[in-house]
Design a protein around this motif. Structure first.
Motif, PDB file in Angstrom:
ATOM      1  N   VAL A   1       1.663   5.239  -0.343  1.00 60.60           N
ATOM      2  CA  VAL A   1       1.160   6.666   0.019  1.00 60.60           C
ATOM      3  C   VAL A   1       2.086   7.559  -0.814  1.00 60.60           C
ATOM      4  O   VAL A   1       3.400   7.779  -0.451  1.00 60.60           O
TER       5      VAL A   1
ATOM      6  N   VAL B   1      -2.285   5.396  -2.824  1.00 62.87           N
ATOM      7  CA  VAL B   1      -3.197   6.477  -2.011  1.00 62.87           C
ATOM      8  C   VAL B   1      -2.354   7.731  -2.102  1.00 62.87           C
ATOM      9  O   VAL B   1      -1.219   8.020  -1.735  1.00 62.87           O
TER      10      VAL B   1
ATOM     11  N   MET C   1      -2.626   7.870   9.061  1.00 66.07           N
ATOM     12  CA  MET C   1      -1.865   6.673   8.455  1.00 66.07           C
ATOM     13  C   MET C   1      -2.965   5.509   8.690  1.00 66.07           C
ATOM     14  O   MET C   1      -3.660   5.262   9.753  1.00 66.07           O
ATOM     15  N   ASN C   2      -2.906   4.609   7.691  1.00 65.28           N
ATOM     16  CA  ASN C   2      -3.564   3.211   7.730  1.00 65.28           C
ATOM     17  C   ASN C   2      -2.599   2.206   7.967  1.00 65.28           C
ATOM     18  O   ASN C   2      -1.552   2.180   7.740  1.00 65.28           O
TER      19      ASN C   2
ATOM     20  N   ASP D   1      -0.446   0.786   5.285  1.00 65.40           N
ATOM     21  CA  ASP D   1       0.416   1.690   4.624  1.00 65.40           C
ATOM     22  C   ASP D   1       1.782   1.370   4.741  1.00 65.40           C
ATOM     23  O   ASP D   1       2.122   1.210   5.961  1.00 65.40           O
ATOM     24  N   ASN D   2       2.718   0.877   3.821  1.00 63.25           N
ATOM     25  CA  ASN D   2       3.934   0.352   4.170  1.00 63.25           C
ATOM     26  C   ASN D   2       4.985   0.985   3.280  1.00 63.25           C
ATOM     27  O   ASN D   2       6.350   0.544   3.195  1.00 63.25           O
TER      28      ASN D   2
ATOM     29  N   ARG E   1       0.903  -1.082  -0.128  1.00 63.62           N
ATOM     30  CA  ARG E   1       0.138   0.075   0.068  1.00 63.62           C
ATOM     31  C   ARG E   1       0.609   1.189   0.045  1.00 63.62           C
ATOM     32  O   ARG E   1       1.763   1.529   1.224  1.00 63.62           O
TER      33      ARG E   1
ATOM     34  N   TYR F   1       6.016   4.719   1.332  1.00 66.98           N
ATOM     35  CA  TYR F   1       5.762   6.221   1.249  1.00 66.98           C
ATOM     36  C   TYR F   1       6.639   6.766   0.097  1.00 66.98           C
ATOM     37  O   TYR F   1       7.992   6.626   0.283  1.00 66.98           O
TER      38      TYR F   1
END
Length: 201
Positions: free
Chosen positions: A54, A76, A118-119, A122-123, A52, A125
């Protein structure tokens, strides 16, 4: 590969830089990462469909669509500029129409980067120098607080990284450099590179 090729392939419109300046000196002008640079990055740096990603300062969503197209990872986009965020959402509609793909893995949020919640999933960025070191530090702290609550492997992808970002990461955090991806113009401009940082526990 020219910029128009991928926009046409993905049925999106992401060309052009921001005209004028943001009201705050903490937020930098929008400029999309060149597709030619993304090609080089993702020839060596792979993502999984379970990742995921971001993108802080996503603009019109170029990176998001490119990553989803290649890896089917969740993406995202965080964008403070309402007009760019609207264009990113319009791009998502166009992308899905052409791809005939009703995915729920492409998301856009119109908010300040430091206000993004933050989800736990999320891993990854991504940062293309979107804001000042003060905002960057806030976001890294938000990431670290999230990891304290939900332990996971974290990596940062920095394009055209500022010296301030690097000094902070290397001297005040537990991130360490995992990989460096050099771009063709590096000999003339040492900022023309991607740096991948991994959080070390």
């Amino acid at each position: 590969m020219n910029e128009q090729y991928y926009d046409a392939l993905l049925n999106i419109k992401t060309a052009g830089d921001q005209k004028g300046f943001n009201h705050s000196m903490h937020y930098h002008r929008y400029e999309p990462t060149p597709y030619s640079a993304l090609e080089i990055l993702f020839n060596t740096y792979e993502l999984k469909s379970s990742d995921r990603v971001v993108d802080f300062g996503c603009g019109k969503g170029r990176l998001n669509f490119y990553i989803y197209h290649l890896f089917q990872a969740t993406v995202v986009g965080i964008e403070m500029n309402e007009r760019f965020c609207k264009e990113a959402i319009e791009n998502r509609t166009r992308y899905m129409k052409k791809a005939k793909n009703r995915t729920d893995k492409i998301h856009f949020h119109c908010c300040l980067a430091e206000e993004y919640q933050m989800n736990p999933l999320d891993n990854r960025y991504y940062f293309f120098n979107p804001f000042s070191i003060q905002i960057f530090m806030q976001i890294i702290n938000n990431i670290l607080l999230s990891v304290e609550e939900f332990k996971r492997e974290i990596e940062l992808i920095l394009y055209y990284p500022s010296d301030d970002y690097l000094y902070f990461l290397e001297n005040q955090t537990s991130f360490e450099l995992k990989e460096e991806v050099i771009l063709p113009d590096y000999a003339h401009n040492p900022y023309e590179k991607f740096l991948i940082y991994r959080l070390v526990y």
